[in-house]
Enzyme design. Structure first.
Site, mmCIF file in Angstrom:
data_model
loop_
_atom_site.group_PDB
_atom_site.id
_atom_site.type_symbol
_atom_site.label_atom_id
_atom_site.label_comp_id
_atom_site.label_asym_id
_atom_site.label_seq_id
_atom_site.Cartn_x
_atom_site.Cartn_y
_atom_site.Cartn_z
ATOM 1 C CB THR A 64 9.423 -9.158 -13.384
ATOM 2 O OG1 THR A 64 10.215 -9.107 -14.278
ATOM 3 C CG2 THR A 64 8.880 -10.780 -13.422
ATOM 4 C CD GLN A 95 -4.928 -1.133 9.297
ATOM 5 O OE1 GLN A 95 -5.546 -2.221 9.867
ATOM 6 N NE2 GLN A 95 -3.650 -1.142 9.247
ATOM 7 C CB ALA A 139 -0.999 0.149 1.016
ATOM 8 C CG ASN A 161 -2.726 3.592 10.434
ATOM 9 O OD1 ASN A 161 -3.370 4.881 9.836
ATOM 10 N ND2 ASN A 161 -1.430 3.654 10.626
ATOM 11 C CB CYS A 171 4.722 2.455 9.320
ATOM 12 S SG CYS A 171 3.166 1.439 9.082
ATOM 13 C CB SER A 193 -1.646 -3.434 2.330
ATOM 14 O OG SER A 193 -0.633 -4.217 2.671
ATOM 15 N N GLY A 194 -1.703 -6.386 1.040
ATOM 16 C CA GLY A 194 -1.739 -7.869 1.238
ATOM 17 C C GLY A 194 -1.663 -8.427 2.911
ATOM 18 C CG HIS A 195 1.707 -6.561 5.314
ATOM 19 N ND1 HIS A 195 2.021 -6.085 6.499
ATOM 20 C CD2 HIS A 195 1.809 -5.539 4.472
ATOM 21 C CE1 HIS A 195 2.294 -5.149 6.440
ATOM 22 N NE2 HIS A 195 2.078 -4.632 5.288
HETATM 23 N N1 PMP Z 1 -2.031 2.796 4.810
HETATM 24 C C1 PMP Z 1 -2.328 2.431 5.805
HETATM 25 C C2 PMP Z 1 -3.751 2.831 6.561
HETATM 26 C C3 PMP Z 1 -1.550 1.393 6.744
HETATM 27 O O1 PMP Z 1 -1.906 0.990 8.041
HETATM 28 C C4 PMP Z 1 -0.632 0.858 6.178
HETATM 29 C C5 PMP Z 1 0.624 0.042 6.961
HETATM 30 N N2 PMP Z 1 1.013 0.159 8.301
HETATM 31 C C6 PMP Z 1 0.028 1.173 5.024
HETATM 32 C C7 PMP Z 1 -0.876 2.333 4.344
HETATM 33 C C8 PMP Z 1 1.133 0.692 4.285
HETATM 34 O O2 PMP Z 1 1.081 -0.491 3.769
HETATM 35 P P1 PMP Z 1 2.383 -1.192 3.360
HETATM 36 O O3 PMP Z 1 2.754 -1.849 4.585
HETATM 37 O O4 PMP Z 1 1.516 -2.394 2.490
HETATM 38 O O5 PMP Z 1 3.048 -0.490 2.619
#
Ligand code: PMP
Length: 374
Positions: A237, A179, A70, A149, A322, A199-201
């Site tokens: 890729t 989120q 993301a 978040n 983050c 976002s995947g994770h």
């Molecule tokens: N946007 C929000 C609201 C998030 O919570 C996060 C991850 N903390 C991100 C963006 C960034 O996502 P990614 O870890 O996939 O780069």
């Protein structure tokens, strides 16, 4: 015992996602751009994941573009949209509580001469009118996250986007939906966004993969040039294993969004009830926020409490993971004072969270409050 309550930072990949990754790593390892059968099979895996994500978002597969996560989706959406608008429209509207991948991108555009208008909540609540009133002929983009978040606040995205579009159809609307996707019932059409970051994770897939939804007919410029993968919007890729894993996680979760929401709601209520007995605790999340994120303060420094809990096998966050615990200013925007910001903890619920785990967390939190000096 491991009690993982940091699911807004990242989640444990589900079995299905891990298996899909493994299959692409060990067998389906062709390059989707290759013209032979192995290339075609890799392309099929990417397209199948694209279809799963599109179905979950209620859009056509061709609107989904894969990225590395993301952070990239947000950069691509924002930089790509303003660059496609050219130099005519120079104003951008954004909420003041965005993730760093949005807020810092805005800072950088401001340095390049764009006018960035940041809208703050009042008494912890966003007024849709504050965004709408700022929109004008000169505006090129409006960007708002769906779920914050750090606190779980839900922003009035749909209301703002529909009002803005009615008056100024040329303004591109972007929503960071990280989120919210697969947690709330989110459909591209009901959000009214031109661009949606995923976002995947955060949804039990692996790290390093995300997607950007681009509404049909909306034009943005790429920020990476190269081999023209993803229809030239995101060259490079494709990471077939990560994309396949993302698709599998979405497929697995798609039929249980309402059920899991209900469960998260019960767990949040359970946790708040237990916390209500602790005098030192105040709750920073709103009652009507996402049930997956509960932010509290407890009059002890966040990092000290975080490590105390960690010693007991409990993992929470002191804010947005983050920023490595650094304060982002988001809590202050929502009216949390400095002292409470210094002692904020974020508990975030995942698919596997149980009442017993939350009870254990509260027990150790109480113990921590007794053992840690203010
Ligand atoms: N946007 C929000 C609201 C998030 O919570 C996060 C991850 N903390 C991100 C963006 C960034 O996502 P990614 O870890 O996939 O780069």
């Amino acid at each position: 015992m491991t009690v993982y309550l940091d699911n807004a930072s990242t989640t444990k990949p589900c079995k299905e996602s891990a298996e899909a990754v493994m299959l692409a790593l060990t067998e389906n390892y062709g390059n989707p751009s290759s013209l032979h059968k192995m290339g075609l099979n890799a392309q099929l895996a990417v397209d199948s994941a694209r279809k799963s994500i599109a179905t979950a978002l209620g859009c056509e597969a061709e609107c989904i573009y894969f990225t590395s996560g993301a952070t990239e989706s947000n950069n691509l959406a924002i930089r790509g949209a303003v660059s496609a608008h050219g130099r005519r429209n120079k104003k951008i509207i954004v909420s003041a509580v965005e993730h760093a991948s949005v807020s810092e991108t805005m800072d950088s555009l401001e340095n390049q001469g764009y006018e960035v208008v940041r809208i703050s909540p009042k008494n912890g609540v966003f007024d849709a009118g504050d965004f709408v009133r700022e929109a004008d002929e000169n505006t090129c983009l409006i960007s708002m996250m769906l779920v914050n978040n750090e606190t779980g606040h839900i922003l009035p995205v749909k209301e703002v986007f529909s009002a803005v579009k009615r008056r100024f159809p040329h303004i591109i609307t972007h929503c960071d939906c990280v989120q919210g996707f697969m947690k709330l019932l989110v459909k591209a059409s009901s959000l009214g966004a031109d661009l949606i970051s995923l976002s995947g994770h955060k949804i039990h897939a692996v790290k390093g993969v995300g997607a950007l939804y681009i509404k049909k007919g909306v034009r943005i410029n790429p920020i990476i040039s190269g081999g023209k993968q993803e229809k030239g919007i995101r060259s490079g890729t494709e990471s077939v294993p990560l994309i396949a894993g993302f698709g599998s996680a979405v497929e697995k979760l798609a039929s249980t969004i309402a059920q899991r929401y209900e469960r998260a709601y019960e767990l949040k209520a359970f946790l708040l009830d237990k916390l209500s007995g602790i005098e030192e605790v105040t709750v920073n999340s709103p009652a009507d926020g996402s049930p997956y994120i509960i932010n509290i303060s407890m009059q002890r420094r966040s990092e000290i409490m975080l490590h105390y809990l960690e010693q007991n096998g409990i993992y929470v966050s002191s804010g947005s993971a983050c920023s490595k615990g650094a304060q982002s200013g988001v809590l202050a925007q929502f009216g949390v004072n400095q002292k409470d910001s210094d002692s904020a903890l974020r508990v975030s619920i995942g698919c596997e969270t149980t009442e017993a785990e939350l009870e254990f967390f509260v027990e150790k939190l109480k113990e921590g409050i007794e053992n840690i000096r203010t």
